[in-house]
Scaffold this motif. Sequence first.
Motif, short mmCIF file in Angstrom:
data_model
loop_
_atom_site.label_atom_id
_atom_site.label_comp_id
_atom_site.label_asym_id
_atom_site.label_seq_id
_atom_site.Cartn_x
_atom_site.Cartn_y
_atom_site.Cartn_z
N ASP A 66 2.89 -28.82 -47.01
CA ASP A 66 1.53 -29.36 -46.98
C ASP A 66 0.49 -28.25 -47.01
O ASP A 66 -0.58 -28.40 -47.61
N VAL A 67 0.80 -27.14 -46.34
CA VAL A 67 -0.14 -26.03 -46.21
C VAL A 67 0.55 -24.75 -46.66
O VAL A 67 1.71 -24.51 -46.32
N GLY A 68 -0.17 -23.92 -47.42
CA GLY A 68 0.38 -22.65 -47.87
C GLY A 68 -0.44 -21.49 -47.34
O GLY A 68 -1.68 -21.55 -47.29
N LEU B 134 2.88 -17.99 -38.92
CA LEU B 134 3.88 -19.04 -39.08
C LEU B 134 4.74 -19.15 -37.83
O LEU B 134 5.02 -20.26 -37.34
N ALA B 135 5.18 -18.01 -37.30
CA ALA B 135 6.01 -18.03 -36.10
C ALA B 135 5.23 -18.52 -34.88
O ALA B 135 5.80 -19.11 -33.96
N SER B 136 3.91 -18.29 -34.88
CA SER B 136 3.10 -18.68 -33.73
C SER B 136 2.90 -20.19 -33.65
O SER B 136 2.86 -20.75 -32.54
N VAL B 137 2.78 -20.86 -34.77
CA VAL B 137 2.44 -22.29 -34.76
C VAL B 137 3.63 -23.19 -35.07
O VAL B 137 3.50 -24.41 -35.05
N THR B 138 4.80 -22.61 -35.44
CA THR B 138 5.99 -23.40 -35.73
C THR B 138 7.19 -22.77 -35.02
O THR B 138 7.09 -21.72 -34.40
N ALA B 139 8.34 -23.42 -35.17
CA ALA B 139 9.58 -22.88 -34.61
C ALA B 139 10.28 -21.94 -35.58
O ALA B 139 11.37 -21.44 -35.28
N ALA B 140 9.69 -21.70 -36.74
CA ALA B 140 10.29 -20.80 -37.72
C ALA B 140 10.30 -19.38 -37.18
O ALA B 140 9.42 -18.98 -36.42
N ARG B 141 11.31 -18.63 -37.59
CA ARG B 141 11.43 -17.24 -37.16
C ARG B 141 11.58 -16.33 -38.38
O ARG B 141 12.65 -15.78 -38.63
N GLU C 5 4.10 -29.23 -35.16
CA GLU C 5 4.14 -30.49 -34.42
C GLU C 5 2.89 -30.60 -33.57
O GLU C 5 2.67 -29.80 -32.67
N LEU C 6 2.07 -31.62 -33.85
CA LEU C 6 0.86 -31.85 -33.08
C LEU C 6 1.15 -32.81 -31.93
O LEU C 6 2.16 -33.51 -31.92
N ASP C 7 0.26 -32.84 -30.95
CA ASP C 7 0.49 -33.65 -29.75
C ASP C 7 0.67 -35.12 -30.05
O ASP C 7 1.42 -35.83 -29.39
N GLU C 8 -0.02 -35.62 -31.07
CA GLU C 8 0.00 -37.04 -31.36
C GLU C 8 1.26 -37.46 -32.12
O GLU C 8 1.36 -38.58 -32.61
N GLY C 9 2.23 -36.57 -32.23
CA GLY C 9 3.45 -36.88 -32.97
C GLY C 9 3.34 -36.62 -34.46
O GLY C 9 4.28 -36.84 -35.20
N ARG C 10 2.17 -36.14 -34.89
CA ARG C 10 2.00 -35.81 -36.30
C ARG C 10 2.64 -34.46 -36.60
O ARG C 10 2.67 -33.58 -35.76
N THR C 11 3.11 -34.33 -37.80
CA THR C 11 3.70 -33.07 -38.23
C THR C 11 3.23 -32.73 -39.64
O THR C 11 2.85 -33.62 -40.41
N PHE C 12 3.27 -31.46 -39.97
CA PHE C 12 3.09 -31.04 -41.36
C PHE C 12 3.84 -29.72 -41.55
O PHE C 12 4.20 -29.03 -40.59
N VAL C 13 4.09 -29.39 -42.81
CA VAL C 13 4.91 -28.23 -43.15
C VAL C 13 4.03 -27.11 -43.70
O VAL C 13 3.15 -27.35 -44.53
N ILE C 14 4.28 -25.90 -43.22
CA ILE C 14 3.57 -24.71 -43.67
C ILE C 14 4.54 -23.82 -44.44
O ILE C 14 5.69 -23.63 -44.02
N ALA C 15 4.08 -23.27 -45.56
CA ALA C 15 4.87 -22.33 -46.34
C ALA C 15 4.19 -20.97 -46.32
O ALA C 15 2.99 -20.86 -46.56
#
Length: 347
Positions: free
Chosen positions: A161-163, A176-183, A202-212
């Motif tokens: 969703d976001v690049g 990327l590592a700071s805002v997701t579980a990616a390492r 993962e946002l508090d409201e259960g919403r998610t989006f993918v960052i590349a």
Amino acid sequence: MKFVDEVTITVQAGAGGNGCVSFRREKFIPFGGPDGGDGGHGGDVVLVADSGLNTLADFRRHRRFRAPNGAPGQGSNCSGRSGESIYVPVPVGTVVHELDTGEVLGDLVGPEDKLLVARGGIGGKGNTHFKSSVNRAPRKSTPGTPGEFRNLRLELRVLADVGLLGLPNAGKSTLLASVTAARPKIGAYPFTTLHPNLGVVELDEGRTFVIADIPGLIEGAAEGHGLGTRFLRHLQRTRLLLQVVDATPGEGQPSPEQGARDILHELEAYSAELAAWPRWLVINKIDNLPPGAGEEIGQRVAAAIDYRGPVFCVSAATGQGTDALVRAAGDYLDAQARREAAATDAG
């Protein structure tokens, strides 16, 4: 597994089986007539999107795919067996090009999406089909048609969703590592990232989006300098770009203003469409600056590239400002999804 995002392969569909010339031979039936069966159809070659794959590396070892031929017809009106189709798994997000013509054959964007890339040949007709009132013993049949042969180029474009884009060492992997579980691999040297990395916010409201996160660009990337613009294709599926700018570049590195101009120039050189993509400015590494200095740098960078959108000041290393950034990105994506749904309903 090594990340591979472009390969060439050949596909060959099965040929149709030949029709049969045969005549019924039974005791006490001297004029049994023709009973030649039809040939079977050749097998197809079909690409199938597999959500369990994230690279085209397997195609480096196996580049040729051939479906079985149809069997020839037989006597007693027995048709030949058709060749079974073969299904070739590819990663979700694979774009299929015909290598010889450059034509785009299809885009596999969803799990289990299928694309027929080579159609099997049609089985030939047996001599039964040629029987008539004036030709009761035809000795004619037709051969099966050949299956399609194609040279294909498979191009993987990751689905996100976001690049993130920026110069090497701008802090994209750290963000990327700071805002997701990616390492992703992080290091204090250029081109730590050698291939796109994905992470889920993962946002508090259960919403998610993918960052590349794609490898950093340098001036002259469009001409092949550094890693070139090879990985920019992965940003063409995103809905929002975050241009990450290093607020405290090291010695020998371009200023934040010049670095932002370099990135914009490379985007324009690669694709005018991608240069016009929705893009936000993110000033990173503000933990190394006095209070308020990040906002001043953001204003100067925005003026240098004639940017009028939102500016976010963050520290990917400490997490400062990242929560506001991802929440704003999530709200933007949700609003965009609602607009697209409304436009679809209106259409």
